[in-house]
Design a protein around this motif. Structure first.
Motif, short mmCIF file in Angstrom:
data_model
loop_
_atom_site.label_atom_id
_atom_site.label_comp_id
_atom_site.label_asym_id
_atom_site.label_seq_id
_atom_site.Cartn_x
_atom_site.Cartn_y
_atom_site.Cartn_z
N THR A 7 0.83 -1.19 0.00
CA THR A 7 0.00 0.00 0.00
C THR A 7 0.87 1.25 0.00
OG1 THR A 7 -1.76 -1.11 1.21
CG2 THR A 7 -1.78 1.29 1.25
N ASP A 8 0.57 2.19 -0.86
CA ASP A 8 1.22 3.50 -0.89
C ASP A 8 0.18 4.56 -0.60
OD1 ASP A 8 3.79 2.57 -1.53
OD2 ASP A 8 3.24 2.40 -3.65
N GLU A 9 0.57 5.57 0.15
CA GLU A 9 -0.37 6.62 0.57
C GLU A 9 -0.06 7.92 -0.15
OE1 GLU A 9 -0.21 6.96 4.79
OE2 GLU A 9 -0.87 4.90 5.16
N TYR A 10 -1.13 8.58 -0.59
CA TYR A 10 -1.01 9.84 -1.32
C TYR A 10 -2.09 10.81 -0.85
CZ TYR A 10 1.94 7.13 -4.51
OH TYR A 10 2.93 6.35 -5.03
N ASP A 11 -1.88 12.08 -1.17
CA ASP A 11 -2.94 13.05 -0.93
C ASP A 11 -4.06 12.87 -1.95
OD1 ASP A 11 -1.49 14.20 1.15
OD2 ASP A 11 -0.44 15.57 -0.20
N ALA A 12 -3.68 12.59 -3.20
CA ALA A 12 -4.68 12.37 -4.25
C ALA A 12 -4.13 11.39 -5.28
CB ALA A 12 -5.07 13.68 -4.92
N ILE A 13 -5.02 10.61 -5.83
CA ILE A 13 -4.67 9.69 -6.92
C ILE A 13 -5.47 10.11 -8.14
CG2 ILE A 13 -4.87 7.31 -7.76
CD1 ILE A 13 -4.38 6.38 -4.87
N ILE A 14 -4.79 10.19 -9.27
CA ILE A 14 -5.43 10.51 -10.55
C ILE A 14 -5.49 9.23 -11.36
CG2 ILE A 14 -5.45 12.03 -12.53
CD1 ILE A 14 -5.42 13.48 -9.81
N VAL A 15 -6.67 8.82 -11.75
CA VAL A 15 -6.83 7.61 -12.56
C VAL A 15 -6.93 8.02 -14.02
CG1 VAL A 15 -8.23 5.57 -12.99
CG2 VAL A 15 -8.01 6.45 -10.65
N GLY A 16 -5.89 7.73 -14.78
CA GLY A 16 -5.86 8.07 -16.19
C GLY A 16 -4.88 9.18 -16.49
N ALA A 17 -4.06 9.01 -17.52
CA ALA A 17 -3.06 10.00 -17.92
C ALA A 17 -3.36 10.57 -19.29
CB ALA A 17 -1.66 9.39 -17.88
N GLY A 18 -4.65 10.76 -19.59
CA GLY A 18 -5.03 11.59 -20.73
C GLY A 18 -4.88 13.04 -20.34
N PHE A 19 -5.41 13.94 -21.15
CA PHE A 19 -5.19 15.37 -20.87
C PHE A 19 -5.93 15.85 -19.63
CE2 PHE A 19 -3.55 15.24 -25.18
CZ PHE A 19 -2.43 16.04 -25.05
N ALA A 20 -7.06 15.26 -19.29
CA ALA A 20 -7.72 15.62 -18.05
C ALA A 20 -6.87 15.19 -16.86
CB ALA A 20 -9.11 14.98 -17.97
N GLY A 21 -6.36 13.97 -16.89
CA GLY A 21 -5.54 13.47 -15.80
C GLY A 21 -4.22 14.21 -15.67
N LEU A 22 -3.57 14.48 -16.79
CA LEU A 22 -2.30 15.20 -16.75
C LEU A 22 -2.49 16.60 -16.19
CD1 LEU A 22 -0.82 14.15 -20.22
CD2 LEU A 22 -0.04 13.38 -17.96
N THR A 23 -3.59 17.25 -16.57
CA THR A 23 -3.86 18.60 -16.08
C THR A 23 -4.10 18.59 -14.58
OG1 THR A 23 -4.83 19.23 -18.21
CG2 THR A 23 -5.36 20.61 -16.31
N ALA A 24 -4.97 17.71 -14.12
CA ALA A 24 -5.26 17.64 -12.69
C ALA A 24 -4.01 17.30 -11.89
CB ALA A 24 -6.35 16.60 -12.44
N ALA A 25 -3.21 16.37 -12.40
CA ALA A 25 -1.99 15.98 -11.68
C ALA A 25 -1.00 17.13 -11.61
CB ALA A 25 -1.35 14.78 -12.38
N ARG A 26 -0.83 17.85 -12.68
CA ARG A 26 0.11 18.98 -12.67
C ARG A 26 -0.32 20.03 -11.66
NH1 ARG A 26 -0.03 22.40 -17.85
NH2 ARG A 26 -1.89 23.14 -16.78
N GLU A 27 -1.59 20.41 -11.70
CA GLU A 27 -2.07 21.46 -10.81
C GLU A 27 -1.96 21.04 -9.35
OE1 GLU A 27 -3.06 24.57 -12.16
OE2 GLU A 27 -2.05 23.49 -13.80
N LEU A 28 -2.29 19.80 -9.05
CA LEU A 28 -2.25 19.33 -7.67
C LEU A 28 -0.81 19.15 -7.18
CD1 LEU A 28 -5.20 16.79 -7.82
CD2 LEU A 28 -5.16 18.93 -6.52
#
Length: 439
Positions: A7-28
């Motif tokens: 198990t790894d712990e994170y503040d947030a997990i983004i499911v999917g590395a399309g442009f929606a996922g990449l955008t959300a991941a970058r901002e967060l």
């Protein structure tokens, strides 16, 4: 679920590395959150894909961008990426309802002009602020109206009706008998009420270096873990903690999870507790973008052309893009991925020759997005009733789970711009929800 797995712990997990996922991941990640991006494929980019085929790198998925699309345009400026225009067509071919016609691109546009002006005349009244798609009573009233019904009510000629129905079949990449009239109006409103600008937005300007150039630039800007071949199959909420389980049994936990899976593939993930019934129903009902995009070459280096066939042809639109080594590279679109085999050169040639008799197809290639288990659709285009009955629920937070994708974008749904828009909105929702753990 094997809770003894790593198990790894994170503040947030983004499911999917399309442009929606990449955008959300970058901002967060830029805000100091510890983020993980889990992508089922062995690459980033979602429903965009650049691969070498037939001697050239070809865009097999989402491709075109435009300055009327503010989110993708801002990203191009951010990363210093230029445009690569598609060639200006010199010839046009079309089916007038009875026979094939050859003429100029301006002639074809003129035939489509009055019908599209009539069809989209109300777009700014219905969507005075198109990024607030449910902001007007008119949008809610018209959301149950079929685009095909509206087209068939127009006082236009057989040729105009034939071309208009095919034009919008192309835009939806699917059948239009259950297509939302509001979707057509929203696209037109986003193009400032000008259907010609809307059409230009759809198929004129590519990204220099391909969509991969933008995806890779965004990926380099993400200060977090990006895991490829991490196929998420179960998302379980337990109090304020969300567990995300991939197919290999790995468990990762986070305070929040942003799911950017296309609507048609959402069923691949088991949610505990289940998503609200209205969300499940929207996913089951799905979108209309179930068509095909096929690249092929024809003998000879032809001047740039466009061709528009009948709506029910397996391929109803053609656009030449490149010439190289005695061949012309052409894109063909059709409304039903099951209606034609992209490897069937004879079938492609038979359809193209209905409009261009001397065309000889050499080879072809495509990516079947409808058969792709991680997509199961092409670009998302709404059915009747989607805006008023489904969109708000799909955009709501469901405990620690939030959905984001071009499928549920406020603005340019169906485009890279819509995916970025949705990813930004999801990141903002999480950033305003809580501060970083180490703040």
């Amino acid at each position: 679920m094997d809770l003894d797995a790593r198990t790894d712990e994170y503040d947030a997990i983004i499911v999917g590395a399309g442009f929606a996922g990449l955008t959300a991941a970058r901002e967060l990640s830029r805000s100091g959150r510890r983020i993980a991006v889990l992508e089922a494929r062995d690459r980033i980019g979602g429903r965009t894909l650049v691969e070498d085929h037939m001697g050239l790198p070809l865009e097999l998925g989402g491709t075109w961008v435009h300055w009327t699309q503010p989110h993708v345009w801002a990203e191009l400026r951010r990363y210093g990426l230029d445009l690569a225009p598609s060639p200006v067509p010199q010839h046009a071919y079309w089916w007038n309802g009875l026979r094939a016609v050859a003429g100029s691109p301006d002639e074809l546009l003129e035939i489509l002009d009055l019908p599209n002006e009539l069809l989209t005349a109300r777009c700014r009244d219905v969507f005075p602020e198109p990024y607030a798609p449910l902001g007007s009573a008119a949008a809610r009233v018209l959301d149950d109206v079929s685009l095909l019904d509206e087209i068939d009510l127009l006082p236009i000629s057989i040729e105009q009706r034939t071309l208009l129905r095919s034009f919008w079949t192309l835009n939806f990449n699917g059948r239009i008998d259950n297509a939302a009239y509001t979707q057509a109006l929203r696209w037109a409103a986003l193009a400032n009420g000008d259907w010609r600008v809307m059409f230009e937005t759809c198929a004129t300007y590519k990204i220099a270096g391909g969509t991969t150039a933008l995806a890779e630039a965004m990926r380099r800007d993400i200060d977090s873990d990006v895991f490829l071949a991490a196929d998420v199959r179960h998302i379980e909420q337990d109090g304020e903690l969300v567990r995300v389980v991939t197919a290999d049994g790995t468990v990762r936990t986070a305070d929040d999870v942003v799911v950017t899976i296309p609507l048609h593939a959402l069923h691949r993930v088991a949610f505990t507790p289940k998503l609200p019934e209205i969300v499940e129903h929207a996913a089951e009902r799905g979108q209309l973008g179930l068509g095909t995009k096929i690249w092929f070459t024809i003998e000879g280096e032809h001047a740039a052309f466009v061709a528009l066939g009948a709506e029910d042809w397996p391929l109803n639109f053609f656009q030449s893009e490149y010439v190289k080594d005695g061949r012309t590279f052409v894109i063909g679109f059709g409304a039903d991925a099951r209606a034609i085999d992209p490897a069937d050169i004879g079938a492609i040639q038979e359809i193209l020759q209905r409009l261009i008799p001397d065309a000889r197809v050499v080879d072809s290639t495509a990516h079947d997005w409808v058969a792709d288990e991680y997509a199961q659709e092409t670009w998302p285009m709404h059915r009747v009733g989607f805006l008023s009955s489904s969109l708000a629920a799909l955009q709501e937070s469901h405990g620690g789970v939030l959905l984001a994708s071009s499928d549920i974008a406020d603005g340019w749904g169906g485009f890279i711009d819509g995916a970025i828009d949705s990813g930004l909105k999801a990141a903002r929702a999480l950033l305003t929800k809580r501060v970083p753990l180490d703040a």
